[in-house]
Design a protein around this motif. Sequence first.
Motif, PDB file in Angstrom:
ATOM      1  N   VAL A 110      27.423 -34.154 -44.684  1.00  0.00           N
ATOM      2  CA  VAL A 110      26.010 -34.467 -44.468  1.00  0.00           C
ATOM      3  C   VAL A 110      25.117 -33.242 -44.649  1.00  0.00           C
ATOM      4  O   VAL A 110      24.057 -33.332 -45.269  1.00  0.00           O
ATOM      5  N   LEU A 111      25.543 -32.090 -44.102  1.00  0.00           N
ATOM      6  CA  LEU A 111      24.713 -30.887 -44.120  1.00  0.00           C
ATOM      7  C   LEU A 111      25.324 -29.799 -44.991  1.00  0.00           C
ATOM      8  O   LEU A 111      26.540 -29.709 -45.121  1.00  0.00           O
ATOM      9  N   ASP A 112      24.446 -28.947 -45.536  1.00  0.00           N
ATOM     10  CA  ASP A 112      24.932 -27.807 -46.311  1.00  0.00           C
ATOM     11  C   ASP A 112      25.226 -26.629 -45.376  1.00  0.00           C
ATOM     12  O   ASP A 112      25.128 -26.759 -44.149  1.00  0.00           O
ATOM     13  N   ASP A 113      25.543 -25.479 -45.933  1.00  0.00           N
ATOM     14  CA  ASP A 113      25.922 -24.306 -45.131  1.00  0.00           C
ATOM     15  C   ASP A 113      24.772 -23.766 -44.274  1.00  0.00           C
ATOM     16  O   ASP A 113      25.012 -23.064 -43.299  1.00  0.00           O
ATOM     17  N   GLN A 114      23.535 -24.082 -44.639  1.00  0.00           N
ATOM     18  CA  GLN A 114      22.387 -23.629 -43.873  1.00  0.00           C
ATOM     19  C   GLN A 114      21.922 -24.668 -42.838  1.00  0.00           C
ATOM     20  O   GLN A 114      20.958 -24.456 -42.131  1.00  0.00           O
ATOM     21  N   GLY A 115      22.603 -25.799 -42.790  1.00  0.00           N
ATOM     22  CA  GLY A 115      22.260 -26.831 -41.815  1.00  0.00           C
ATOM     23  C   GLY A 115      21.222 -27.826 -42.285  1.00  0.00           C
ATOM     24  O   GLY A 115      20.752 -28.669 -41.509  1.00  0.00           O
ATOM     25  N   ALA A 116      20.843 -27.764 -43.548  1.00  0.00           N
ATOM     26  CA  ALA A 116      19.893 -28.717 -44.128  1.00  0.00           C
ATOM     27  C   ALA A 116      20.667 -29.897 -44.720  1.00  0.00           C
ATOM     28  O   ALA A 116      21.871 -29.792 -44.990  1.00  0.00           O
ATOM     29  N   LEU A 117      19.973 -31.000 -44.934  1.00  0.00           N
ATOM     30  CA  LEU A 117      20.622 -32.148 -45.571  1.00  0.00           C
ATOM     31  C   LEU A 117      21.099 -31.766 -46.965  1.00  0.00           C
ATOM     32  O   LEU A 117      20.397 -31.071 -47.709  1.00  0.00           O
ATOM     33  N   ARG A 118      22.278 -32.197 -47.306  1.00  0.00           N
ATOM     34  CA  ARG A 118      22.778 -31.971 -48.665  1.00  0.00           C
ATOM     35  C   ARG A 118      21.863 -32.685 -49.656  1.00  0.00           C
ATOM     36  O   ARG A 118      21.195 -33.668 -49.323  1.00  0.00           O
ATOM     37  N   ARG A 119      21.855 -32.190 -50.845  1.00  0.00           N
ATOM     38  CA  ARG A 119      20.973 -32.697 -51.903  1.00  0.00           C
ATOM     39  C   ARG A 119      21.125 -34.199 -52.130  1.00  0.00           C
ATOM     40  O   ARG A 119      20.145 -34.905 -52.371  1.00  0.00           O
ATOM     41  N   HIS A 120      22.340 -34.712 -52.064  1.00  0.00           N
ATOM     42  CA  HIS A 120      22.577 -36.121 -52.357  1.00  0.00           C
ATOM     43  C   HIS A 120      22.722 -36.980 -51.098  1.00  0.00           C
ATOM     44  O   HIS A 120      23.317 -38.051 -51.151  1.00  0.00           O
ATOM     45  N   VAL A 121      22.174 -36.495 -49.975  1.00  0.00           N
ATOM     46  CA  VAL A 121      22.185 -37.267 -48.733  1.00  0.00           C
ATOM     47  C   VAL A 121      20.751 -37.654 -48.398  1.00  0.00           C
ATOM     48  O   VAL A 121      19.833 -36.825 -48.482  1.00  0.00           O
ATOM     49  N   ILE A 122      20.577 -38.902 -48.052  1.00  0.00           N
ATOM     50  CA  ILE A 122      19.261 -39.416 -47.671  1.00  0.00           C
ATOM     51  C   ILE A 122      19.381 -39.983 -46.267  1.00  0.00           C
ATOM     52  O   ILE A 122      20.317 -40.721 -45.968  1.00  0.00           O
ATOM     53  N   VAL A 123      18.422 -39.630 -45.412  1.00  0.00           N
ATOM     54  CA  VAL A 123      18.428 -40.106 -44.031  1.00  0.00           C
ATOM     55  C   VAL A 123      17.129 -40.853 -43.768  1.00  0.00           C
ATOM     56  O   VAL A 123      16.035 -40.377 -44.102  1.00  0.00           O
ATOM     57  N   TYR A 124      17.266 -42.031 -43.169  1.00  0.00           N
ATOM     58  CA  TYR A 124      16.127 -42.847 -42.791  1.00  0.00           C
ATOM     59  C   TYR A 124      16.114 -43.042 -41.288  1.00  0.00           C
ATOM     60  O   TYR A 124      17.171 -43.221 -40.674  1.00  0.00           O
TER      61      TYR A 124
END
Length: 89
Positions: free
Chosen positions: A44-58
Amino acid sequence: MPTISFTSALKRFLPAPIVTVEAPTVGDAFNAVFASRSTLRGYVLDDQGALRRHVIVYVNGEPVNDRVGLTDPVGPRDEIHVFQALSGG
């Protein structure tokens, strides 16, 4: 307490049941889930704790605004849905 559900595409790789957590923001909700399901974090998250590019959250059908800090607020009856965007040709 907000409820988090994960896409069935993610469930192909690891257990990702619907979870109810106590949290004031999307990021706090994820942290609560990842505390007991740490392998989900990398999907779900990248190494910096942000959403991965291909993950969408609603949240309640609306896309989150803060994909980096995950500071969007959530209420006790909110529904958080996590999807993986598919790509390819």
